[in-house]
Scaffold this motif. Structure first.
Motif, short mmCIF file in Angstrom:
data_model
loop_
_atom_site.label_atom_id
_atom_site.label_comp_id
_atom_site.label_asym_id
_atom_site.label_seq_id
_atom_site.Cartn_x
_atom_site.Cartn_y
_atom_site.Cartn_z
N LEU A 19 0.83 -1.21 0.00
CA LEU A 19 0.00 0.00 0.00
C LEU A 19 0.86 1.26 0.00
N ILE A 20 1.87 1.26 0.87
CA ILE A 20 2.77 2.42 0.92
C ILE A 20 3.55 2.55 -0.38
N LEU A 25 4.64 5.17 -5.51
CA LEU A 25 4.86 5.01 -6.95
C LEU A 25 3.87 5.85 -7.75
N LEU A 26 2.62 5.85 -7.31
CA LEU A 26 1.59 6.61 -8.01
C LEU A 26 1.91 8.10 -7.99
N VAL A 27 2.32 8.58 -6.83
CA VAL A 27 2.65 10.00 -6.70
C VAL A 27 3.89 10.33 -7.54
N ILE A 79 0.52 10.71 0.54
CA ILE A 79 1.40 9.63 1.00
C ILE A 79 1.39 9.55 2.53
N LEU A 80 1.45 10.72 3.17
CA LEU A 80 1.44 10.74 4.63
C LEU A 80 0.14 10.17 5.19
N VAL A 81 -0.98 10.47 4.53
CA VAL A 81 -2.27 9.94 4.98
C VAL A 81 -2.28 8.42 4.86
N VAL A 82 -1.77 7.91 3.73
CA VAL A 82 -1.70 6.46 3.54
C VAL A 82 -0.81 5.82 4.59
N MET A 83 0.32 6.46 4.89
CA MET A 83 1.23 5.92 5.89
C MET A 83 0.59 5.90 7.28
N VAL A 84 -0.16 6.95 7.60
CA VAL A 84 -0.85 7.00 8.90
C VAL A 84 -1.90 5.89 8.99
N ILE A 85 -2.64 5.68 7.89
CA ILE A 85 -3.65 4.63 7.87
C ILE A 85 -3.01 3.26 8.05
N VAL A 86 -1.92 3.02 7.31
CA VAL A 86 -1.23 1.73 7.40
C VAL A 86 -0.65 1.53 8.80
N LEU A 87 -0.08 2.60 9.36
CA LEU A 87 0.49 2.50 10.71
C LEU A 87 -0.59 2.20 11.74
N THR A 88 -1.75 2.83 11.59
CA THR A 88 -2.87 2.56 12.50
C THR A 88 -3.32 1.11 12.40
N MET A 89 -3.42 0.60 11.17
CA MET A 89 -3.81 -0.80 10.97
C MET A 89 -2.76 -1.74 11.56
#
Length: 202
Positions: A19-20, A25-27, A79-89
């Motif tokens: 996910l990260i 890569l997309l960005v 990217i930061l939002v995705v990282m926060v979501i992944v870290l929370t999970m």
């Protein structure tokens, strides 16, 4: 309890990293396409031409660059939002259950065999919790068996002492009973493997 896969926790970790990686890569691809687009180049050349002709102000020349910079900031924020979501999970699904297992395992190690580990998941952590619960149950059974054998041994010893002062004919059955109890305990002990210290010759 059945488990979906033996390596479900490993798959979960891979998904988190993917996910990260996918978001990064997309960005990155989006930013590269924007900076190398003909539209941006033509717009900059057009602005420079208009500026040289006095049609626009100097700050308007680099308006496309400013727009690109704002877009880059937005991408970084994504990217930061995705990282926060992944870290929370990660914390919710892995770190917290693991901390729960460690905490209760320490209590069990300290002698509190009443503790039971419960992990509401279908992965290796849940399996680990079940194994520790099974181990704790086995320890309880062994402890109770040892307690009963000790009580029987004390009772037999008292009977032997009493027989020494009265009826010596009852000593032999009590000794045989004590021997049987010791053999039962020995069989339980032989069920386990104990670590040994190897001595290396110089």
């Amino acid at each position: 309890m059945s488990f979906a896969s033996k390596y479900s926790l490993q798959r979960t970790m891979i998904v988190y990293f993917l996910l990260i990686g996918f978001a990064s890569l997309l960005v990155g691809v989006e930013f590269i396409l924007e900076t190398h687009s003909e539209k941006l180049e033509k717009e900059l050349l057009s602005n420079l031409k208009q500026y040289s002709e006095g049609k626009i102000e100097s700050k308007s020349v680099f308006a496309p660059i400013d727009r690109l910079r704002k877009k880059a900031i937005l991408m970084i924020a994504m990217i930061l939002v995705v990282m926060v979501i992944v870290l929370t999970m990660f914390i919710k699904n892995i770190t917290e259950p693991l901390q729960h297992i460690i905490e209760l395992s320490r209590k069990i190690s300290g002698g509190d065999l009443s503790q039971t580990i419960t992990i509401h998941a279908h992965n290796e952590l849940s399996e680990l919790g079940n194994v520790i619960n099974e181990m704790s149950g086995n320890i309880q059974e062994i402890t109770l068996l040892s307690k009963n054998l000790c009580e029987s041994g004390i009772e037999i010893a008292e009977n032997i002492l009493a027989a020494l002062h009265s009826d010596k004919a009852n000593i032999e059955p009590e000794i045989e009973r004590l021997k049987a109890e010791c053999e039962s305990l020995s069989q339980v002990i032989q069920y386990f493997d104990f670590y040994t210290i190897e001595h290396h010759e110089p």
